[in-house]
Design a protein around this motif. Structure first.
Motif, short mmCIF file in Angstrom:
data_model
loop_
_atom_site.label_atom_id
_atom_site.label_comp_id
_atom_site.label_asym_id
_atom_site.label_seq_id
_atom_site.Cartn_x
_atom_site.Cartn_y
_atom_site.Cartn_z
N ARG A 105 7.10 -1.17 -9.33
CA ARG A 105 7.19 -2.60 -8.99
C ARG A 105 8.61 -3.11 -9.28
O ARG A 105 9.16 -3.92 -8.56
CB ARG A 105 6.16 -3.37 -9.83
CG ARG A 105 5.92 -4.78 -9.36
CD ARG A 105 5.16 -4.80 -8.06
NE ARG A 105 5.04 -6.14 -7.51
CZ ARG A 105 4.76 -6.38 -6.23
NH1 ARG A 105 4.60 -5.39 -5.39
NH2 ARG A 105 4.66 -7.61 -5.79
N ARG A 106 9.17 -2.61 -10.34
CA ARG A 106 10.50 -3.05 -10.73
C ARG A 106 11.55 -2.69 -9.65
O ARG A 106 12.39 -3.51 -9.30
CB ARG A 106 10.89 -2.42 -12.08
CG ARG A 106 12.23 -2.87 -12.54
CD ARG A 106 12.62 -2.37 -13.91
NE ARG A 106 14.07 -2.31 -14.01
CZ ARG A 106 14.87 -3.34 -13.97
NH1 ARG A 106 14.36 -4.55 -13.84
NH2 ARG A 106 16.17 -3.20 -14.03
N GLU A 165 0.84 -1.21 0.00
CA GLU A 165 0.00 0.00 0.00
C GLU A 165 0.87 1.26 0.00
O GLU A 165 0.61 2.22 -0.71
CB GLU A 165 -0.92 0.00 1.23
CG GLU A 165 -2.06 -0.99 1.16
CD GLU A 165 -2.75 -1.18 2.49
OE1 GLU A 165 -3.87 -1.70 2.50
OE2 GLU A 165 -2.17 -0.81 3.54
N ARG A 166 1.88 1.20 0.81
CA ARG A 166 2.76 2.37 0.93
C ARG A 166 3.49 2.65 -0.39
O ARG A 166 3.58 3.79 -0.85
CB ARG A 166 3.78 2.11 2.05
CG ARG A 166 4.85 3.16 2.17
CD ARG A 166 4.32 4.43 2.77
NE ARG A 166 5.36 5.44 2.85
CZ ARG A 166 5.24 6.57 3.52
NH1 ARG A 166 4.12 6.85 4.15
NH2 ARG A 166 6.22 7.44 3.55
N LEU A 167 4.00 1.59 -1.01
CA LEU A 167 4.74 1.77 -2.26
C LEU A 167 3.83 2.32 -3.35
O LEU A 167 4.23 3.21 -4.12
CB LEU A 167 5.37 0.45 -2.71
CG LEU A 167 6.40 -0.16 -1.75
CD1 LEU A 167 6.95 -1.46 -2.31
CD2 LEU A 167 7.55 0.81 -1.48
N LEU A 168 2.61 1.81 -3.37
CA LEU A 168 1.63 2.29 -4.37
C LEU A 168 1.35 3.77 -4.15
O LEU A 168 1.37 4.57 -5.08
CB LEU A 168 0.35 1.46 -4.23
CG LEU A 168 -0.67 1.58 -5.35
CD1 LEU A 168 -0.08 0.98 -6.63
CD2 LEU A 168 -1.96 0.82 -4.99
N ASP A 210 8.28 -13.90 -5.65
CA ASP A 210 7.67 -14.56 -4.49
C ASP A 210 7.92 -13.76 -3.23
O ASP A 210 7.03 -13.60 -2.39
CB ASP A 210 8.26 -15.98 -4.31
CG ASP A 210 8.08 -16.83 -5.56
OD1 ASP A 210 7.06 -16.65 -6.24
OD2 ASP A 210 8.98 -17.64 -5.84
N VAL A 211 9.16 -13.30 -3.10
CA VAL A 211 9.51 -12.52 -1.90
C VAL A 211 8.71 -11.23 -1.87
O VAL A 211 8.17 -10.82 -0.84
CB VAL A 211 11.03 -12.21 -1.87
CG1 VAL A 211 11.39 -11.35 -0.68
CG2 VAL A 211 11.82 -13.51 -1.84
N ALA A 212 8.61 -10.59 -3.04
CA ALA A 212 7.86 -9.33 -3.12
C ALA A 212 6.40 -9.54 -2.73
O ALA A 212 5.81 -8.71 -2.03
CB ALA A 212 7.98 -8.74 -4.52
N ALA A 213 5.83 -10.67 -3.18
CA ALA A 213 4.42 -10.93 -2.87
C ALA A 213 4.22 -11.08 -1.37
O ALA A 213 3.28 -10.53 -0.79
CB ALA A 213 3.95 -12.19 -3.61
N GLY A 214 5.12 -11.83 -0.71
CA GLY A 214 4.99 -12.03 0.74
C GLY A 214 5.31 -10.77 1.51
O GLY A 214 4.58 -10.38 2.43
#
Ligand code: FSX
Ligand code: SF4
Ligand code: F3S
Length: 405
Positions: free
Chosen positions: A26-27, A17-20, A54-58
């Motif tokens: 995303r890159r 949420e914060r990054l968005l 995978d790490v980014a998703a978690g």
């Protein structure tokens, strides 16, 4: 930008949420995750089979941990190492992954405004924040040599540390006293664990420490409220379980008896072993030889031609003189793979040699360095198995340190 981060009103948002909200791509986040995978693989339960996606998703789902960061007797190098990253935006990205509620170096406020900000942050997050302490705590004369808003560091630490969910001592100063505790130790400087009891404390020594070790610890805590497995000095095992020497790219030269004798000599230019220049790698537990700084390959002390001073090791750093040769207590088996000693990889460029000269000159005085003679007799006595790693020729296998293992 930094001020708005520190004063962020919405702190219980996830990393995604914060990054968005902050428009981080995303890159950039995927690059960050791949760096984190190399730097802190076990702290986040990252396995070999996982991809950065995978790490980014978690990680994206994790609620950003609230951090209150206090400075005591320090040089702010720990903060610098967190912020000085090679990719543009990486410093910003890191500050979006954690929620930094209070940090004197980064916040715009000062004086009464800063004091109020600290009080508010502690009150708002009492029992839930992670306290990061940078710098040592003076004990002499009731701790009057380090005060924050008129209160001795000893008192501030007891107060705020008592309200924290967990405490991280970042850097060698906060872990066990570091540079301020070096002889003659005028303020009787100690680390957090020496004065704060009854709290879970993680030590991340290093002068400065690798920032990804801190991120690994903080993100694991944010993800499942656990701390990583630690060694007997409260250091996370995932980052401190091996000694520098074990995976040093110059290890082949150590085993072959190829030693630098003087800065700028042929061995130094060829990237030979720095043991006789006082390298403390065999006595130092840290991941620098495999997890470099600033995401740049070879950016770590030995990588640029300077001996390891053992900055993560309480019994070594700032206690054993920089150029004193350490005794080898254990002789680890040579790594199963490393660059052959004839390769051009690892060669120290004239530029790097020059940079080391400047750094060492600043630290120890160029005159001292130039006049330092490495006594063969002394070195022989402290060489592994009493066999001198001094030949420099690398031709006699009987004198190889590894041969006595
Ligand atoms: Fe400096 Fe931090 Fe060394 Fe100490 O790092 S880099 S003197 S560990 O407290 O600022
Ligand atoms: Fe590397 Fe130092 Fe060991 Fe030499 S003594 S192999 S430079 S860690
Ligand atoms: Fe410190 Fe040695 Fe690493 S000096 S930064 S532990 S190579």
């Amino acid at each position: 930008m930094l001020n708005s981060l520190v004063a962020s009103a919405k702190t219980l948002e996830s990393i995604d949420e914060r990054l968005l909200r902050c428009g981080i791509s995303r890159r950039s986040f995927l690059v960050f995750c791949s760096t984190l995978m190399i730097a802190a693989p076990y702290g986040l339960a990252i396995t070999d089979k996982m991809r950065p996606e995978d790490v980014a998703a978690g990680l994206g789902r994790v609620v950003r941990p609230s951090i209150i960061w206090l400075h005591f007797q320090d040089c702010t190098g720990c903060t610098e190492s967190l912020l000085q990253t090679s990719h543009p935006d990486f410093g910003d990205l890191i500050l979006n992954v954690i929620s930094l509620e209070y940090h004197e170096t980064l916040m715009a406020g000062s004086g009464l405004q800063a004091r109020q900000a600290l009080d508010e942050a502690v009150q708002k997050h009492a029992g839930n924040f992670v306290l990061v302490v940078e710098g040592s705590i003076p004990r002499k004369d009731q701790g009057i040599y380090m005060k924050l808003a008129g209160r001795p560091a000893l008192e501030v630490l007891a107060d705020i540390g008592g309200k924290a969910a967990a405490v991280v001592a970042i850097g060698s100063c906060a872990s066990w006293g570091g540079i301020p505790s070096a002889d003659p130790d005028p303020t009787e400087a100690v680390g957090v664990a020496d004065v704060l009891t009854g709290k879970a404390i993680v030590n991340i020594p290093g002068c400065p420490p690798n920032p990804y070790t801190l991120l690994g610890v903080l993100l694991q805590y944010a993800a499942d409220k656990t701390l990583p497995e630690m060694d007997d000095q409260h250091r996370p095992k995932f980052a401190f379980d091996r000694d520098i020497h074990e995976h040093c790219p110059r290890r082949a030269h150590f085993d072959a008896g190829n030693f630098v004798k003087q800065y700028g000599d042929e061995g130094h230019r060829e990237g030979w072993c720095l043991y006789e220049m006082g390298c403390k790698g065999p006595d130092t537990h840290a991941g620098c030889s495999t997890r470099h700084f600033n995401e740049i390959p070879d950016v770590w002390p030995i990588g640029i031609g300077a001996p390891c001073i053992g900055c993560t090791e309480k019994s070594v750093a700032f206690k054993v003189p920089m150029f004193e040769v350490v005794k080898l207590h254990t002789i680890a088996a040579p790594p199963t793979s490393y660059a052959p000693i004839t390769t051009t990889r690892g060669t120290i460029s004239p530029l790097a040699t020059g940079l080391v000269g400047i750094g060492v000159g600043a630290l120890a005085g160029a005159g001292y360095v130039a006049s330092r003679k490495f006594s063969k007799v002394e070195d022989d006595e402290s060489a592994p198995g009493s066999e001198p790693p001094t030949s420099g020729s690398g031709s006699d296998s009987d004198t190889k340190p590894g041969a006595s293992a």
